[in-house]
Design an enzyme around this catalytic site. Structure first.
Site, mmCIF file in Angstrom:
data_model
loop_
_atom_site.group_PDB
_atom_site.id
_atom_site.type_symbol
_atom_site.label_atom_id
_atom_site.label_comp_id
_atom_site.label_asym_id
_atom_site.label_seq_id
_atom_site.Cartn_x
_atom_site.Cartn_y
_atom_site.Cartn_z
ATOM 1 N N PRO A 101 -26.734 57.174 71.759
ATOM 2 C CA PRO A 101 -26.050 58.876 71.624
ATOM 3 C C PRO A 101 -25.767 60.047 70.843
ATOM 4 O O PRO A 101 -25.691 58.924 70.156
ATOM 5 C CB PRO A 101 -24.966 58.158 72.689
ATOM 6 C CG PRO A 101 -24.869 57.021 72.956
ATOM 7 C CD PRO A 101 -26.207 56.455 72.087
ATOM 8 N N GLY A 105 -20.648 58.311 67.985
ATOM 9 C CA GLY A 105 -20.089 57.280 66.964
ATOM 10 C C GLY A 105 -20.959 56.294 66.929
ATOM 11 O O GLY A 105 -20.702 55.285 65.944
ATOM 12 N N SER A 108 -26.248 57.523 65.306
ATOM 13 C CA SER A 108 -27.660 57.869 65.515
ATOM 14 C C SER A 108 -28.520 59.152 64.423
ATOM 15 O O SER A 108 -29.526 58.998 64.422
ATOM 16 C CB SER A 108 -27.762 59.629 66.815
ATOM 17 O OG SER A 108 -25.856 60.137 66.123
ATOM 18 N N ALA A 111 -29.774 56.914 61.858
ATOM 19 C CA ALA A 111 -30.855 55.834 62.566
ATOM 20 C C ALA A 111 -32.403 56.691 62.070
ATOM 21 O O ALA A 111 -32.872 56.288 62.287
ATOM 22 C CB ALA A 111 -30.618 55.446 64.153
ATOM 23 N N ASP A 152 -22.323 54.431 57.464
ATOM 24 C CA ASP A 152 -23.714 53.754 58.423
ATOM 25 C C ASP A 152 -24.568 54.068 57.990
ATOM 26 O O ASP A 152 -25.260 52.419 58.632
ATOM 27 C CB ASP A 152 -23.046 55.423 58.879
ATOM 28 C CG ASP A 152 -21.828 55.439 59.680
ATOM 29 O OD1 ASP A 152 -21.115 54.707 59.598
ATOM 30 O OD2 ASP A 152 -21.437 56.879 60.477
HETATM 31 C C1 MEV Z 1 -17.998 56.696 60.528
HETATM 32 O O1 MEV Z 1 -19.572 56.134 61.439
HETATM 33 C C2 MEV Z 1 -17.057 55.754 60.153
HETATM 34 C C3 MEV Z 1 -15.649 56.940 59.256
HETATM 35 O O2 MEV Z 1 -15.516 55.633 58.735
HETATM 36 C C4 MEV Z 1 -16.569 58.205 57.961
HETATM 37 C C5 MEV Z 1 -17.945 57.307 56.916
HETATM 38 O O3 MEV Z 1 -17.234 55.649 56.582
HETATM 39 O O4 MEV Z 1 -18.144 57.811 56.616
HETATM 40 C C6 MEV Z 1 -15.087 57.430 59.921
#
Ligand code: MEV
Length: 321
Positions: A101, A105, A108, A111, A152
């Site tokens: 999605p 969060g 996406s 990836a 990420d």
């Molecule tokens: C986002 O998936 C995670 C956060 O901690 C931002 C980051 O670590 O870059 C909110």
């Protein structure tokens, strides 16, 4: 020449989001049930730099040269060209699809970058290794996320559970027992950059308070790691729920996310929390096999628009650098 394809999974953060931007540890795991995929097909009759991009999920069907410099795909190609030191690209078609999605969060954007870099670098005869792919993806994330921690791009590139501290080599986590997580999508879309920016503003106004919260999250993350690797794993759920409370205090939860968390806990989840930047996107719940059906139903009743299941399996693989 046959088409070259590559894919990359989504991700979920088990604990430590936001605090990880400020130097605290975090744990993330891949979600292989959703994937971004890139397929490159040569166009031997096309002119140099004629790259046709087809990405139906974002209604994109255009040539790279027509995209604005700020477009994430354009940025990705600019970084790739510099990194490989290429004067031009041969002509090709690039098809990008994803079941992750968007703005939910689950990583996406990262990836898509990873899948595209893998497929295109291989097509060009310069296959990039994971370290190169992760670091280029990080560069691109930085250009539109401001201050990403790097978690990420790392978990998505290496597609394994990681213990991550910003600026340090990551560690692969080896769980002693399989654990099952349900991820429930609130259906509310939220931009990571905005939420991370809001936390930064709040931290600037009241650094002591926010640093205490980040520190508490980091301490809890270390506790979760210990229990994942040595047990007792039954204690992990309580830490995840405690992490949600700290995220509420950071101001990144929302009524929709709280409703999902409460529903999962009431239906017997061992622990639950929002995952990722928050305000929208997903929650994750640690769920025993016997409660899977009741927690799933409770999450749907509480408004989840999608449910994903991901397992953390014991593994002893070595990390490929
Ligand atoms: C986002 O998936 C995670 C956060 O901690 C931002 C980051 O670590 O870059 C909110």
């Amino acid at each position: 020449m046959p088409a070259i394809s590559a894919q990359a999974p989504g991700k979920t953060i088990l604990c430590g989001e936001h605090a990880v931007v400020y130097g605290q540890p975090a744990i993330a795991i891949p979600v292989t049930q959703v994937q971004a995929r890139a397929v490159v097909t040569a166009n031997p009759r096309g002119a140099a730099n004629q790259i046709h991009i087809i990405a139906p999920d974002i209604q994109l069907d255009d040539y790279l040269e027509n995209l604005a410099e700020s477009h994430p795909i354009k940025r990705l190609f600019t970084s790739l060209r510099h990194s490989l030191n290429l004067s031009h690209f041969p002509a090709f078609d690039l098809r990008i699809t994803s079941t992750i999605p968007i703005a939910g969060g689950m990583g996406s954007g990262a990836a898509v970058s990873v899948a595209v870099l893998r497929a295109v670098s291989q097509f060009l005869g310069h296959p990039m290794n994971n370290e190169q792919i992760s670091s280029l993806t990080f560069e691109v994330e930085k250009s539109y996320h401001g201050t990403p921690s790097g978690i990420d791009n790392t978990v998505i590139t290496y597609a394994r559970p990681i213990f991550f501290i910003r600026g340090q080599p990551f560690e692969t986590l080896h769980a002693i027992h399989p654990l099952t997580f349900l991820i429930a999508d609130s259906g509310v879309r939220s931009e990571t950059a905005t939420v991370v920016g809001d936390v930064r503003q709040a931290w600037k106004k009241n650094p002591e308070h926010y640093e205490a919260l980040f520190h508490a999250i980091g301490t809890l993350t270390v506790q979760v790691r210990r229990r994942l690797e040595r047990g007792p794993t039954e204690e992990i759920g309580g830490f995840l729920t405690a992490n949600h409370q700290l995220l509420q205090e950071l101001g990144v939860s929302s009524p929709e996310l709280d409703r999902l968390v409460n529903a999962a806990l009431a239906a017997g989840a061992q622990g639950a929390k929002l995952t990722g930047a928050g305000r929208g996107g997903n929650i994750l719940a640690l769920v025993g096999e016997d409660k899977m059906a009741s927690v799933s139903q409770a999450l749907r009743d509480a408004g989840a628009v999608n449910l994903y299941q991901t397992n953390l399996m014991p593994s002893h693989d070595e990390v490929e650098k």
